[in-house]
Design an enzyme around this catalytic site. Structure first.
Site, PDB file in Angstrom:
ATOM      1  N   ASP A  90     -15.393 -15.511 -35.909  1.00 61.93           N
ATOM      2  CA  ASP A  90     -16.573 -15.617 -37.065  1.00 61.93           C
ATOM      3  C   ASP A  90     -17.276 -15.325 -36.122  1.00 61.93           C
ATOM      4  O   ASP A  90     -18.548 -14.697 -37.519  1.00 61.93           O
ATOM      5  CB  ASP A  90     -16.550 -17.146 -37.809  1.00 61.93           C
ATOM      6  CG  ASP A  90     -15.855 -16.404 -38.902  1.00 61.93           C
ATOM      7  OD1 ASP A  90     -15.543 -15.892 -39.779  1.00 61.93           O
ATOM      8  OD2 ASP A  90     -15.860 -18.150 -39.157  1.00 61.93           O
ATOM      9  N   LYS A 121      -7.279 -14.578 -46.050  1.00 64.07           N
ATOM     10  CA  LYS A 121      -7.032 -14.203 -44.200  1.00 64.07           C
ATOM     11  C   LYS A 121      -5.419 -14.018 -43.765  1.00 64.07           C
ATOM     12  O   LYS A 121      -5.150 -13.689 -43.429  1.00 64.07           O
ATOM     13  CB  LYS A 121      -7.474 -15.088 -44.100  1.00 64.07           C
ATOM     14  CG  LYS A 121      -9.527 -14.708 -43.989  1.00 64.07           C
ATOM     15  CD  LYS A 121     -10.373 -15.731 -43.759  1.00 64.07           C
ATOM     16  CE  LYS A 121     -11.922 -15.182 -44.264  1.00 64.07           C
ATOM     17  NZ  LYS A 121     -12.736 -16.038 -44.234  1.00 64.07           N
ATOM     18  N   GLN A 152     -13.588 -22.399 -42.606  1.00 65.97           N
ATOM     19  CA  GLN A 152     -14.323 -21.513 -44.286  1.00 65.97           C
ATOM     20  C   GLN A 152     -15.553 -22.325 -44.380  1.00 65.97           C
ATOM     21  O   GLN A 152     -15.574 -23.167 -43.819  1.00 65.97           O
ATOM     22  CB  GLN A 152     -13.349 -21.872 -44.702  1.00 65.97           C
ATOM     23  CG  GLN A 152     -13.776 -20.525 -46.185  1.00 65.97           C
ATOM     24  CD  GLN A 152     -13.365 -19.448 -46.206  1.00 65.97           C
ATOM     25  OE1 GLN A 152     -13.176 -18.780 -45.125  1.00 65.97           O
ATOM     26  NE2 GLN A 152     -13.967 -18.604 -46.459  1.00 65.97           N
TER      27      GLN A 152
END
Ligand code: GUN
Length: 294
Positions: free
Chosen positions: A121, A54, A98
């Site tokens: 997200d 990422k 995460q």
């Protein structure tokens, strides 16, 4: 008939280049550089790799990125304080925590604490709810990547029978919602999971199979009809002594025997994986432009 391989890596590369061009234009007009922050807890191999990729993708897109690390023993309070800080940092356009988090931390509580306007997200209930009723929002990266890929290859899904294997909050559930929506998938959707009694029959009748259960090689040739489109979301690390890293990234689909039956199929690696990260970049660009929320 030969099957066509859906190249997620090349598609993601092309989209990231377009994003980079747009960022250049924004900067040339004196606009703000998009900034993504990522919070990583512990040292899980998979999560380390995802977050590293990422950060690399941010560089490719011309974004600023910040990585915030915590050890496995971080407390819920410490993580919530970090989320609060990122919510209030005007330079940070979007951020992710995460997953998975260590067992002593309530994942849902962390997700709920994220300002939905920075939730790139698309995990916050406000974004999930808005997605379901078709309002502008951040959409979970893997399902968005799959939609983008189907679109990129001009694969029509309207009216087709789509079977989704798996019902996770991150992939299965949002994928089902998007595939059934009128101006998106517009398909007839069936979701199968570990307790589905007719899973094989459902798959055999499917025009499109999206496999997201995390069981290596689960989808075999007896489950796929001729001409089907097969999207493989699986990325399980299967030990392999001949591989440099000691494991082989393995999909949910037994590729070698299933591919010859398909019209289109995604490989693992190089299929859905790169598109997931690319979608996060799309969401971050949208966040930077305040496209959905002021
Ligand atoms: N873990 C697996 N996939 C994802 C993702 O898309 N976002 C976050 N934050 N964690 C994940």
């Amino acid at each position: 008939m030969e099957y066509q391989l859906i190249d997620g890596k090349a598609t993601a590369y092309a989209i990231k280049q377009k994003i980079a061009e747009e960022v250049k234009e924004i900067l040339s007009k004196g606009g703000k550089q998009p900034h993504l922050a990522a919070v990583l807890v512990g040292h899980d191999g998979g999560s380390e790799t995802y977050v590293k990729n990422k950060v690399i993708a941010c560089e490719q897109c011309g974004f600023k990125s910040t990585l915030i690390r915590f050890e496995e023993n971080v407390t819920e309070e410490e993580l919530l304080a970090c989320v609060d800080q990122l919510n209030n940092d005007n330079d940070v356009d979007g951020f992710i925590v995460q997953l998975p988090l260590p067992k002593h931390i309530d994942e849902q509580k962390i997700i709920m604490a994220i300002d939905y306007r920075k939730d790139v997200d698309g995990f916050h209930p406000i974004n999930v709810g808005r997605m379901v009723i078709g309002l502008p929002c951040f959409i979970s990266a893997t399902p968005l990547g799959i939609l983008t890929l189907l679109n990129y290859y001009n694969i029509s899904t309207s009216g087709k029978k789509c079977v989704i294997l798996g019902r996770s909050n991150i992939v299965g559930k949002p994928m089902a919602q998007l595939m059934m929506q009128k101006h998106l998938g517009d398909a007839t959707v069936t979701v199968c999971h570990s307790h589905s009694k007719t899973l094989k029959e459902e798959c055999r009748a499917a025009d499109i199979i999206i496999a997201a259960i995390g069981v290596p090689n689960f989808v075999t040739k007896d489950m796929v009809k001729k001409g089907a489109i097969v999207i493989d979301v699986g990325t399980t690390r299967v030990p392999d002594s001949t591989a440099k890293k000691g494991f082989k990234l393995t999909g949910d689909v037994k590729f070698d025997e299933v591919a010859p039956l398909c019209s289109y199929i995604t490989p693992v690696p190089g299929g859905v994986g790169p598109m997931t990260i690319c979608s996060l970049m799309k969401n971050t660009l949208s966040a930077g432009k305040k496209e959905y929320y002021k």
